[in-house]
Design a protein around this motif. Structure first.
Motif, PDB file in Angstrom:
ATOM      1  N   ARG A   6      24.496  43.188  36.276  1.00 55.80           N
ATOM      2  CA  ARG A   6      24.512  44.152  35.274  1.00 55.80           C
ATOM      3  C   ARG A   6      25.663  45.236  35.406  1.00 55.80           C
ATOM      4  O   ARG A   6      26.197  45.470  34.337  1.00 55.80           O
ATOM      5  CB  ARG A   6      23.223  45.021  34.930  1.00 55.80           C
ATOM      6  CG  ARG A   6      22.908  45.863  33.863  1.00 55.80           C
ATOM      7  CD  ARG A   6      21.755  46.535  33.834  1.00 55.80           C
ATOM      8  NE  ARG A   6      21.064  46.930  35.110  1.00 55.80           N
ATOM      9  CZ  ARG A   6      21.504  47.979  35.472  1.00 55.80           C
ATOM     10  NH1 ARG A   6      22.366  49.042  35.035  1.00 55.80           N
ATOM     11  NH2 ARG A   6      20.929  48.525  36.524  1.00 55.80           N
ATOM     12  N   ARG A   7      25.630  45.574  36.749  1.00 56.63           N
ATOM     13  CA  ARG A   7      26.965  46.644  36.717  1.00 56.63           C
ATOM     14  C   ARG A   7      28.359  46.254  36.765  1.00 56.63           C
ATOM     15  O   ARG A   7      29.279  46.836  36.162  1.00 56.63           O
ATOM     16  CB  ARG A   7      26.773  47.510  38.218  1.00 56.63           C
ATOM     17  CG  ARG A   7      25.334  48.312  38.281  1.00 56.63           C
ATOM     18  CD  ARG A   7      25.309  48.935  39.412  1.00 56.63           C
ATOM     19  NE  ARG A   7      26.185  50.050  39.754  1.00 56.63           N
ATOM     20  CZ  ARG A   7      25.492  51.213  40.094  1.00 56.63           C
ATOM     21  NH1 ARG A   7      24.374  51.367  40.462  1.00 56.63           N
ATOM     22  NH2 ARG A   7      26.267  52.257  40.130  1.00 56.63           N
ATOM     23  N   CYS A   8      28.477  44.672  37.226  1.00 61.83           N
ATOM     24  CA  CYS A   8      29.854  44.207  36.964  1.00 61.83           C
ATOM     25  C   CYS A   8      30.022  43.975  35.513  1.00 61.83           C
ATOM     26  O   CYS A   8      31.341  44.176  34.988  1.00 61.83           O
ATOM     27  CB  CYS A   8      29.661  42.840  37.616  1.00 61.83           C
ATOM     28  SG  CYS A   8      29.816  42.943  39.423  1.00 61.83           S
ATOM     29  N   ALA A   9      29.175  43.555  34.694  1.00 60.77           N
ATOM     30  CA  ALA A   9      29.273  43.289  33.266  1.00 60.77           C
ATOM     31  C   ALA A   9      29.347  44.363  32.667  1.00 60.77           C
ATOM     32  O   ALA A   9      30.472  44.516  31.717  1.00 60.77           O
ATOM     33  CB  ALA A   9      27.985  42.553  32.641  1.00 60.77           C
TER      34      ALA A   9
ATOM     35  N   ASP B 145      31.086  37.433  43.595  1.00 62.56           N
ATOM     36  CA  ASP B 145      32.288  38.240  44.008  1.00 62.56           C
ATOM     37  C   ASP B 145      32.191  39.362  44.834  1.00 62.56           C
ATOM     38  O   ASP B 145      32.851  39.760  45.966  1.00 62.56           O
ATOM     39  CB  ASP B 145      32.938  38.672  42.667  1.00 62.56           C
ATOM     40  CG  ASP B 145      33.519  37.249  41.883  1.00 62.56           C
ATOM     41  OD1 ASP B 145      33.487  36.071  42.380  1.00 62.56           O
ATOM     42  OD2 ASP B 145      33.604  37.408  40.645  1.00 62.56           O
ATOM     43  N   VAL B 146      31.047  40.141  44.607  1.00 65.51           N
ATOM     44  CA  VAL B 146      30.784  41.517  45.286  1.00 65.51           C
ATOM     45  C   VAL B 146      30.466  41.174  46.798  1.00 65.51           C
ATOM     46  O   VAL B 146      31.180  41.714  47.644  1.00 65.51           O
ATOM     47  CB  VAL B 146      29.892  42.376  44.482  1.00 65.51           C
ATOM     48  CG1 VAL B 146      29.535  43.525  45.558  1.00 65.51           C
ATOM     49  CG2 VAL B 146      30.236  42.756  43.281  1.00 65.51           C
TER      50      VAL B 146
ATOM     51  N   ARG C 108      22.387  51.423  53.782  1.00 66.09           N
ATOM     52  CA  ARG C 108      22.699  52.377  52.599  1.00 66.09           C
ATOM     53  C   ARG C 108      24.021  52.089  52.275  1.00 66.09           C
ATOM     54  O   ARG C 108      24.490  52.224  50.966  1.00 66.09           O
ATOM     55  CB  ARG C 108      22.001  53.709  52.809  1.00 66.09           C
ATOM     56  CG  ARG C 108      22.429  54.886  51.777  1.00 66.09           C
ATOM     57  CD  ARG C 108      21.623  56.163  52.164  1.00 66.09           C
ATOM     58  NE  ARG C 108      22.534  56.681  53.273  1.00 66.09           N
ATOM     59  CZ  ARG C 108      21.774  56.970  54.444  1.00 66.09           C
ATOM     60  NH1 ARG C 108      20.372  56.626  54.543  1.00 66.09           N
ATOM     61  NH2 ARG C 108      22.320  57.514  55.587  1.00 66.09           N
ATOM     62  N   ARG C 109      25.043  52.172  53.090  1.00 62.25           N
ATOM     63  CA  ARG C 109      26.325  52.151  53.161  1.00 62.25           C
ATOM     64  C   ARG C 109      26.877  50.894  52.263  1.00 62.25           C
ATOM     65  O   ARG C 109      27.672  50.874  51.285  1.00 62.25           O
ATOM     66  CB  ARG C 109      27.252  52.376  54.389  1.00 62.25           C
ATOM     67  CG  ARG C 109      28.768  52.263  54.275  1.00 62.25           C
ATOM     68  CD  ARG C 109      29.111  53.499  53.455  1.00 62.25           C
ATOM     69  NE  ARG C 109      30.439  53.483  53.167  1.00 62.25           N
ATOM     70  CZ  ARG C 109      31.110  53.620  52.044  1.00 62.25           C
ATOM     71  NH1 ARG C 109      30.341  53.967  50.843  1.00 62.25           N
ATOM     72  NH2 ARG C 109      32.635  53.302  51.751  1.00 62.25           N
TER      73      ARG C 109
ATOM     74  N   ALA D  14      28.657  48.029  47.544  1.00 65.17           N
ATOM     75  CA  ALA D  14      28.362  46.990  46.591  1.00 65.17           C
ATOM     76  C   ALA D  14      28.567  47.476  45.172  1.00 65.17           C
ATOM     77  O   ALA D  14      29.191  47.138  44.351  1.00 65.17           O
ATOM     78  CB  ALA D  14      27.152  46.286  46.906  1.00 65.17           C
ATOM     79  N   PHE D  15      27.884  48.833  44.782  1.00 68.31           N
ATOM     80  CA  PHE D  15      27.882  49.410  43.729  1.00 68.31           C
ATOM     81  C   PHE D  15      29.216  49.680  43.478  1.00 68.31           C
ATOM     82  O   PHE D  15      29.691  49.731  42.128  1.00 68.31           O
ATOM     83  CB  PHE D  15      26.852  50.476  43.745  1.00 68.31           C
ATOM     84  CG  PHE D  15      25.364  50.272  43.468  1.00 68.31           C
ATOM     85  CD1 PHE D  15      24.941  48.828  43.350  1.00 68.31           C
ATOM     86  CD2 PHE D  15      24.393  50.888  44.015  1.00 68.31           C
ATOM     87  CE1 PHE D  15      23.558  48.359  43.617  1.00 68.31           C
ATOM     88  CE2 PHE D  15      23.004  50.573  43.717  1.00 68.31           C
ATOM     89  CZ  PHE D  15      22.736  49.319  43.409  1.00 68.31           C
ATOM     90  N   GLU D  16      29.860  50.432  44.184  1.00 67.16           N
ATOM     91  CA  GLU D  16      31.275  50.816  44.064  1.00 67.16           C
ATOM     92  C   GLU D  16      32.154  49.764  43.447  1.00 67.16           C
ATOM     93  O   GLU D  16      32.882  49.715  42.651  1.00 67.16           O
ATOM     94  CB  GLU D  16      32.050  51.644  45.127  1.00 67.16           C
ATOM     95  CG  GLU D  16      31.413  52.966  45.358  1.00 67.16           C
ATOM     96  CD  GLU D  16      32.157  53.337  46.832  1.00 67.16           C
ATOM     97  OE1 GLU D  16      33.019  52.994  47.043  1.00 67.16           O
ATOM     98  OE2 GLU D  16      31.350  54.226  47.167  1.00 67.16           O
ATOM     99  N   LEU D  17      31.872  48.709  44.303  1.00 67.10           N
ATOM    100  CA  LEU D  17      32.859  47.405  43.859  1.00 67.10           C
ATOM    101  C   LEU D  17      32.376  46.682  42.390  1.00 67.10           C
ATOM    102  O   LEU D  17      33.331  46.339  41.576  1.00 67.10           O
ATOM    103  CB  LEU D  17      32.570  46.409  44.790  1.00 67.10           C
ATOM    104  CG  LEU D  17      33.185  46.588  46.340  1.00 67.10           C
ATOM    105  CD1 LEU D  17      32.726  45.434  47.361  1.00 67.10           C
ATOM    106  CD2 LEU D  17      34.635  46.878  46.317  1.00 67.10           C
TER     107      LEU D  17
END
Length: 136
Positions: A63-66, A34-35, A14-15, A20-23
């Motif tokens: 998608r989140r990176c973009a 990269d993540v 979970r952490r 990963a989402f924060e990055l």
């Protein structure tokens, strides 16, 4: 029964996902590779690669990176139509051809950027007249 170990593994997963989402949401990373690199080698999360090997996780991270990079990108500058002006040509006496007319900075507007930068450097340094002088 090792529920404590299972709980720890679940917390680590979970952490790792949260980080990963924060990055990805920071806009500093191009894609999931990269993540994953940042998680493994900058954050010391050695198990991150196994989590990111999931195709759905890769898609979400990409998608989140973009999206994050798009939010950070400056908005495109509005195009302002420029008036076409006729170039001002200085009168040069016909009898003297010692110095050819030096090019103006706007003469370089349609040249490739490398050439434009090189010619602007020569133009600004005041050595443009040397380009037209012949060895006698």
């Amino acid at each position: 029964m090792s529920t404590g170990h299972d709980d720890l593994d679940a917390w680590k997963r979970r952490r790792t996902v949260e980080l990963a989402f924060e990055l990805a949401d920071s806009g500093r990373y191009e894609d999931f590779t990269d993540v994953a690199y940042a998680l493994q080698f900058e954050r010391g999360m050695t198990t991150a690669q196994a989590l990111i090997d999931d195709p759905e996780m890769r898609r979400v991270l990409n998608r989140r990176c973009a999206d994050a990079r798009d939010k950070l990108a400056p908005p495109p500058a509005p195009e302002v139509p420029q008036e076409e002006t006729m170039p001002v040509v200085e009168a040069v006496p016909e009898s003297s051809n010692d110095h050819a007319q030096l090019p103006r900075a706007d003469d370089f507007a349609r040249t490739p950027s490398f050439m434009r930068r090189a010619l602007n450097f020569v133009w600004r340094s005041g050595n443009a007249g040397d380009l037209n002088s012949a060895a006698s």
